[in-house]
Design a protein around this motif. Structure first.
Motif, PDB file in Angstrom:
ATOM      1  N   LEU A 215       0.837  -1.541  -0.098  1.00  0.00           N
ATOM      2  CA  LEU A 215      -0.124  -0.001   0.318  1.00  0.00           C
ATOM      3  C   LEU A 215       0.973   1.349   0.074  1.00  0.00           C
ATOM      4  O   LEU A 215       1.869   1.343   0.421  1.00  0.00           O
ATOM      5  N   VAL A 216       0.339   2.488  -0.704  1.00  0.00           N
ATOM      6  CA  VAL A 216       1.272   3.250  -0.879  1.00  0.00           C
ATOM      7  C   VAL A 216       0.169   4.372  -0.738  1.00  0.00           C
ATOM      8  O   VAL A 216      -0.467   4.669  -1.306  1.00  0.00           O
ATOM      9  N   SER A 221      -1.019  10.497   5.824  1.00  0.00           N
ATOM     10  CA  SER A 221      -2.770   9.514   6.053  1.00  0.00           C
ATOM     11  C   SER A 221      -2.462   7.690   6.777  1.00  0.00           C
ATOM     12  O   SER A 221      -1.304   7.516   6.663  1.00  0.00           O
ATOM     13  N   PRO A 222      -3.323   7.532   7.497  1.00  0.00           N
ATOM     14  CA  PRO A 222      -3.053   6.470   8.052  1.00  0.00           C
ATOM     15  C   PRO A 222      -2.674   5.218   7.430  1.00  0.00           C
ATOM     16  O   PRO A 222      -3.262   3.904   7.287  1.00  0.00           O
ATOM     17  N   VAL A 223      -1.706   4.832   7.007  1.00  0.00           N
ATOM     18  CA  VAL A 223      -1.562   3.704   5.638  1.00  0.00           C
ATOM     19  C   VAL A 223      -1.675   2.440   6.271  1.00  0.00           C
ATOM     20  O   VAL A 223      -2.544   1.284   6.186  1.00  0.00           O
ATOM     21  N   ASN A 224      -1.439   2.540   7.802  1.00  0.00           N
ATOM     22  CA  ASN A 224      -1.363   1.117   8.169  1.00  0.00           C
ATOM     23  C   ASN A 224      -3.393   0.491   8.341  1.00  0.00           C
ATOM     24  O   ASN A 224      -3.585  -0.710   8.790  1.00  0.00           O
ATOM     25  N   ASP A 225      -3.956   1.475   9.192  1.00  0.00           N
ATOM     26  CA  ASP A 225      -5.596   1.276   9.178  1.00  0.00           C
ATOM     27  C   ASP A 225      -5.847   1.016   7.909  1.00  0.00           C
ATOM     28  O   ASP A 225      -6.754  -0.259   7.764  1.00  0.00           O
ATOM     29  N   TYR A 226      -5.414   1.330   6.654  1.00  0.00           N
ATOM     30  CA  TYR A 226      -5.701   1.178   5.441  1.00  0.00           C
ATOM     31  C   TYR A 226      -5.171  -0.535   4.768  1.00  0.00           C
ATOM     32  O   TYR A 226      -6.919  -0.987   5.059  1.00  0.00           O
TER      33      TYR A 226
END
Length: 237
Positions: A215-216, A221-226
């Motif tokens: 994921l990028v 942004s909350p990339v780990n939540d995504y």
């Protein structure tokens, strides 16, 4: 539809539904169609150059001021520069991406960032891609989404470190999120899993059942939540 007609129609319009349906019956046909679709997207992105808002006025002014014998030459001399510059930038980015794209020495996170920058115009797309269309592509890599964790605006096959992979873009409250689904291979080592970032983007790499998922998203942004949202929606066949 025979082989010859398939190739003729595929080169004419790779998005033709009948061509897509025919290609699904043969891996070699599907490979060709995937390459044509990727090429079509890259051409569209490279040619998506905004027209200067004052172009008409400049053309009219130049036509009135220039001698008749020099109108054509004067117009080209004045207006070819922006287009030449854009073409040069496109070529430079393409050469850079090709130079690093096939390198096994490039870390997966670095390759993901280079890939996002290379197709950065795709982040601006807003036309929705439906669940069925996404799953038709994802099924070829052994997975499916029970539901989409956001609006998908881009779904195409790509080559990630030499591996045929799926390139998705979701829209979120924090902007577009790029997801690469990369089948397991020897190129992404366990030591490359985890977080990565640069000045603009942040990303995370995880090892899933049948593929690595990358994921990028925007750095803030909350990339780990995504990542968790995508993992929960994804099912492996």
């Amino acid at each position: 539809m025979d082989e010859l007609e398939f190739r003729r129609r595929a080169f004419a319009d790779p998005n033709d539904p009948e061509v897509i349906a025919f290609a699904q019956q043969n891996p070699e046909h599907q490979k060709l169609l995937d390459e044509l679709l990727l090429l079509d997207d890259k051409i569209n992105l490279a040619l998506d150059i905004p027209v200067p808002p004052d172009l008409t006025e400049k053309l009219m002014t130049q036509t009135k001021e220039a001698p008749a014998s020099n109108v054509t030459q004067g117009w080209f001399g004045r207006f070819n520069k922006p287009f030449a510059t854009a073409a040069s930038i496109t070529l430079a980015v393409s050469l850079y991406f090709l130079s690093v794209g096939g390198s096994n020495d490039l870390q997966a996170g670095e390759h993901a960032l280079a890939h996002v920058y290379y197709e950065v115009k795709a982040l601006e797309r807003d036309k929705e891609v439906g669940l069925q269309a996404v799953n038709e592509k994802l099924a070829m890599l052994g997975g499916k989404f029970e539901s989409l964790p956001g609006k998908v605006t881009y779904a195409t096959f790509c080559h990630f470190k030499g591996q045929r992979s799926l390139h998705l873009i979701f829209q979120s409250d924090h902007g577009p999120i790029t997801v690469f689904v990369v089948p397991h291979s020897g190129d992404i080592q366990d030591k490359q899993l985890g977080d990565f970032n640069d000045a603009r983007f942040a990303g995370v790499i995880s090892n899933e059942d049948k593929a690595n998922m990358i994921l990028v998203a925007d750095r803030n942004s909350p990339v780990n939540d995504y990542q968790e949202d995508v993992q929960q929606a994804l099912r492996w066949l």
